[in-house]
Design an enzyme around this catalytic site. Sequence first.
Site, mmCIF file in Angstrom:
data_model
loop_
_atom_site.group_PDB
_atom_site.id
_atom_site.type_symbol
_atom_site.label_atom_id
_atom_site.label_comp_id
_atom_site.label_asym_id
_atom_site.label_seq_id
_atom_site.Cartn_x
_atom_site.Cartn_y
_atom_site.Cartn_z
ATOM 1 N N HIS A 49 19.000 1.308 -4.635
ATOM 2 C CA HIS A 49 18.665 1.440 -6.051
ATOM 3 C C HIS A 49 19.609 2.379 -6.804
ATOM 4 C CE1 HIS A 49 16.337 4.916 -4.664
ATOM 5 N NE2 HIS A 49 16.221 5.318 -5.912
ATOM 6 N N HIS A 101 22.697 5.867 -0.601
ATOM 7 C CA HIS A 101 22.813 6.283 -2.005
ATOM 8 C C HIS A 101 24.058 7.157 -2.267
ATOM 9 C CE1 HIS A 101 18.884 4.705 -2.065
ATOM 10 N NE2 HIS A 101 18.183 5.810 -1.918
ATOM 11 N N ARG A 147 -1.256 -3.935 5.689
ATOM 12 C CA ARG A 147 -2.293 -3.902 6.734
ATOM 13 C C ARG A 147 -3.549 -3.184 6.238
ATOM 14 N NH1 ARG A 147 1.023 -0.794 11.251
ATOM 15 N NH2 ARG A 147 0.999 0.606 9.484
ATOM 16 N N LEU A 198 30.002 14.797 -22.976
ATOM 17 C CA LEU A 198 30.393 13.383 -23.069
ATOM 18 C C LEU A 198 29.185 12.460 -22.913
ATOM 19 C CD1 LEU A 198 33.341 13.830 -20.578
ATOM 20 C CD2 LEU A 198 33.538 13.763 -23.044
ATOM 21 N N TYR A 233 29.493 15.913 -18.652
ATOM 22 C CA TYR A 233 30.168 16.953 -19.428
ATOM 23 C C TYR A 233 31.328 17.530 -18.643
ATOM 24 C CZ TYR A 233 26.866 19.917 -16.809
ATOM 25 O OH TYR A 233 26.132 20.503 -15.813
ATOM 26 N N LYS A 275 33.500 20.957 -18.096
ATOM 27 C CA LYS A 275 33.502 22.415 -18.321
ATOM 28 C C LYS A 275 34.917 22.845 -18.656
ATOM 29 C CE LYS A 275 29.733 23.871 -15.412
ATOM 30 N NZ LYS A 275 29.398 24.828 -14.370
ATOM 31 N N SER A 289 0.824 -1.214 0.000
ATOM 32 C CA SER A 289 0.000 0.000 0.000
ATOM 33 C C SER A 289 0.856 1.261 0.000
ATOM 34 C CB SER A 289 -0.858 0.013 1.270
ATOM 35 O OG SER A 289 0.012 -0.078 2.396
ATOM 36 N N ALA A 322 6.226 0.836 -3.142
ATOM 37 C CA ALA A 322 5.554 -0.182 -3.959
ATOM 38 C C ALA A 322 4.852 0.487 -5.136
ATOM 39 C CB ALA A 322 4.542 -0.931 -3.098
HETATM 40 P P1 NDP Z 1 5.836 3.995 3.552
HETATM 41 O O1 NDP Z 1 5.838 4.934 4.702
HETATM 42 O O2 NDP Z 1 4.968 4.315 2.394
HETATM 43 O O3 NDP Z 1 5.520 2.547 4.127
HETATM 44 C C1 NDP Z 1 5.196 1.410 3.326
HETATM 45 C C2 NDP Z 1 4.040 0.685 3.947
HETATM 46 O O4 NDP Z 1 4.472 0.121 5.174
HETATM 47 C C3 NDP Z 1 2.876 1.574 4.285
HETATM 48 O O5 NDP Z 1 1.973 1.682 3.206
HETATM 49 C C4 NDP Z 1 2.253 0.873 5.451
HETATM 50 O O6 NDP Z 1 1.360 -0.114 4.954
HETATM 51 C C5 NDP Z 1 3.401 0.155 6.104
HETATM 52 N N1 NDP Z 1 3.860 0.882 7.299
HETATM 53 C C6 NDP Z 1 4.186 2.179 7.386
HETATM 54 N N2 NDP Z 1 4.569 2.486 8.655
HETATM 55 C C7 NDP Z 1 4.489 1.349 9.340
HETATM 56 C C8 NDP Z 1 4.766 0.994 10.686
HETATM 57 N N3 NDP Z 1 5.230 1.898 11.547
HETATM 58 N N4 NDP Z 1 4.560 -0.287 11.068
HETATM 59 C C9 NDP Z 1 4.130 -1.204 10.182
HETATM 60 N N5 NDP Z 1 3.854 -0.917 8.901
HETATM 61 C C10 NDP Z 1 4.035 0.327 8.484
HETATM 62 O O7 NDP Z 1 7.360 3.818 3.123
HETATM 63 P P2 NDP Z 1 8.013 3.728 1.693
HETATM 64 O O8 NDP Z 1 7.180 2.854 0.823
HETATM 65 O O9 NDP Z 1 8.337 5.069 1.236
HETATM 66 O O10 NDP Z 1 9.399 3.030 2.034
HETATM 67 C C11 NDP Z 1 9.484 1.664 2.372
HETATM 68 C C12 NDP Z 1 10.951 1.284 2.361
HETATM 69 O O11 NDP Z 1 11.474 1.519 1.076
HETATM 70 C C13 NDP Z 1 11.796 2.110 3.314
HETATM 71 O O12 NDP Z 1 12.753 1.257 3.879
HETATM 72 C C14 NDP Z 1 12.469 3.153 2.390
HETATM 73 O O13 NDP Z 1 13.725 3.530 2.854
HETATM 74 C C15 NDP Z 1 12.624 2.350 1.130
HETATM 75 N N6 NDP Z 1 12.687 3.162 -0.085
HETATM 76 C C16 NDP Z 1 11.673 4.003 -0.434
HETATM 77 C C17 NDP Z 1 11.721 4.702 -1.616
HETATM 78 C C18 NDP Z 1 10.638 5.608 -2.040
HETATM 79 O O14 NDP Z 1 10.782 6.252 -3.085
HETATM 80 N N7 NDP Z 1 9.548 5.689 -1.290
HETATM 81 C C19 NDP Z 1 12.853 4.550 -2.563
HETATM 82 C C20 NDP Z 1 13.884 3.667 -2.069
HETATM 83 C C21 NDP Z 1 13.774 2.992 -0.888
HETATM 84 P P3 NDP Z 1 0.102 -0.633 5.780
HETATM 85 O O15 NDP Z 1 -0.212 0.339 6.850
HETATM 86 O O16 NDP Z 1 -0.969 -0.753 4.737
HETATM 87 O O17 NDP Z 1 0.562 -1.945 6.259
HETATM 88 C C1 BG6 Z 2 14.737 6.593 -1.427
HETATM 89 C C2 BG6 Z 2 14.380 7.505 -0.310
HETATM 90 O O1 BG6 Z 2 15.704 5.690 -1.026
HETATM 91 O O2 BG6 Z 2 15.211 7.326 -2.557
HETATM 92 C C3 BG6 Z 2 13.391 8.548 -0.768
HETATM 93 O O3 BG6 Z 2 13.791 6.746 0.750
HETATM 94 C C4 BG6 Z 2 13.886 9.261 -2.001
HETATM 95 O O4 BG6 Z 2 13.194 9.495 0.278
HETATM 96 C C5 BG6 Z 2 14.260 8.252 -3.066
HETATM 97 O O5 BG6 Z 2 12.834 10.077 -2.478
HETATM 98 C C6 BG6 Z 2 14.885 8.934 -4.260
HETATM 99 O O6 BG6 Z 2 15.042 8.026 -5.312
HETATM 100 P P1 BG6 Z 2 15.221 8.569 -6.804
HETATM 101 O O7 BG6 Z 2 15.498 7.359 -7.593
HETATM 102 O O8 BG6 Z 2 13.950 9.255 -7.161
HETATM 103 O O9 BG6 Z 2 16.360 9.518 -6.741
#
Ligand code: NDP
Ligand code: BG6
Length: 514
Positions: free
Chosen positions: A210, A272, A73, A432, A410, A412, A41, A45
Amino acid sequence: VLQSGNVKVVAVPPLDVHEEHLQQQLRADRTFLSVVVLGASGDLAHKKTYPALFSLFCEGLLPPHFHIVGYARSKMTFDQFWEKISQKLKSLSSFFCRRASAIDLLASFKSHCSYLQGLYDRPADFANLGNHLKEVEGDAEQVGRVLYLALPPDVFLPSVKSYRQSCWNTKGWNRVVVEKPFGRDLKSSDKLSASLMALLREREIFRIDHYLGKEMSLSLTALRFANVAFMPLFHRDYVHSVRITFKEQSGTWRRGGYFDNYGIIRDVMQNHMIQLLTLVAMERPASLKDDDIRDEKVKVLKQMPPVKISETVLGQFTKSVDGQLPGYTDDDTVPKDSKTPTFCTCVLWINNERWSGVPFIFKAGKALESKTTEVRVQLREAPAGASFFHEPNLTPNELVILVQPHEAVYLKIHTKKPGLLSQGLQPTELDLSVMDRFDVERLPDAYERLLLDVIRGDKQNFVRTDELREAWRIFTPLLHEIEEKNIDPLPYPAGSSGPSASYDLIQKYYSYKQ
Ligand code: NDP
Ligand code: BG6
């Protein structure tokens, strides 16, 4: 015409021979692939995991028999879940341009997806997930299961425990993809590693960063080690400073549950940005094999002292000047009195023969004026008296590696102003970049590349335990000091370039005017 799942797709440009070979292998693979996305959710994802899986599907790079289960959840029906995911996929469809009619493939992709609601630590819910997996896998003789933890790190362990108990695959391989940040500091990361190792084997754990899958991260190694022109350049004799910048326009809206616990240093710097630094600074690896590269990266990290608070500026964004953009604490998923930094500038050093005395300046922030990730290698000025040109404000050469929003490299430089009598210099750029020269339809997203690696069992672009430990060692004392002293981050308006103290710190080490 290729067969992917039960849909015919037409190959538009010819495929690269490696891709063609891989597709053939995948089509011949009788293994049923199940992917379980925990936290389906959430932001990751929605923004990255599902788009990457869909893109692989469109490219014919998923095996013919597969299923993706989203689990979280949040109470919702599959249709509600799909509505959210498919909207995102539709909005991205222009990226999937290598095959015709990606939009038409959506319906077929949907038939490979499902959603289950459950808690991350409740055995009965995972038993339900286990039964669901058996049902979709049917009588497949060979099964490969990927568990993708798109979750905040504090939930990793209970989820893996529950999954290990009720959903472990006995008809083939299991792989677990763990997102960063892995732990909160050195101690908790070690503890998490030990706990995961009690449940999984090292070869089953894929620690994702990533940034390692981004095109320009991979290009950095080629740029440095395939070009004699650049080989000597990456050295203290030529380099004055290196700036690595990560700027995002978006804030952390609705991500407070995760972000407020971690902050910008754990979110992007310890992982990163450190990965980008090691690619810039490492010595030539013995080969391009994964362990040879990772060995060199670890050597660099071991030569880096911890970051000092005296060389750090912290910030937190407030409402924008025009009041249009909310401040960090205006989000009701963030505590009103939060001191979590959403911005940080700090200076890192490498104590070795190649880099001693060269500052590596990191700047990262949310809700800034633009979105950019880049590496700037600023070269030294010509020695006094060694230049014929006495132009005022002659800026030093700079090699710029632009990671995003678009990929570019690039240099400069200065050239003579064209003209019969003109003698002065003018700044210009030696471009480049590869994108304009090659007939590249699109570059794969980092997640797409990394998920394909997971499916193929290739660990080359994943983070090794010793690499992770060293990265935490460099940032842990700073993180503890910030928390123990309860340091207030400096306010900066959303949409600005961050607190002015950051500018002052950078100016100490970087000779261009920003
Ligand atoms: P979210 O805050 O969106 O959390 C993902 C899901 O986890 C939520 O939809 C929720 O689902 C569940 N969740 C959130 N908080 C809690 C909690 N305290 N306890 C249990 N479940 C919880 O996080 P992100 O999707 O942004 O990030 C998830 C992971 O991915 C992190 O480790 C982040 O560092 C990593 N990440 C994120 C990126 C991004 O662009 N967002 C990019 C790279 C890495 P529900 O309540 O439905 O169970
Ligand atoms: C994630 C971080 O690892 O990288 C986010 O949790 C951040 O906060 C994201 O936005 C950035 O990724 P990108 O590929 O858009 O630079």
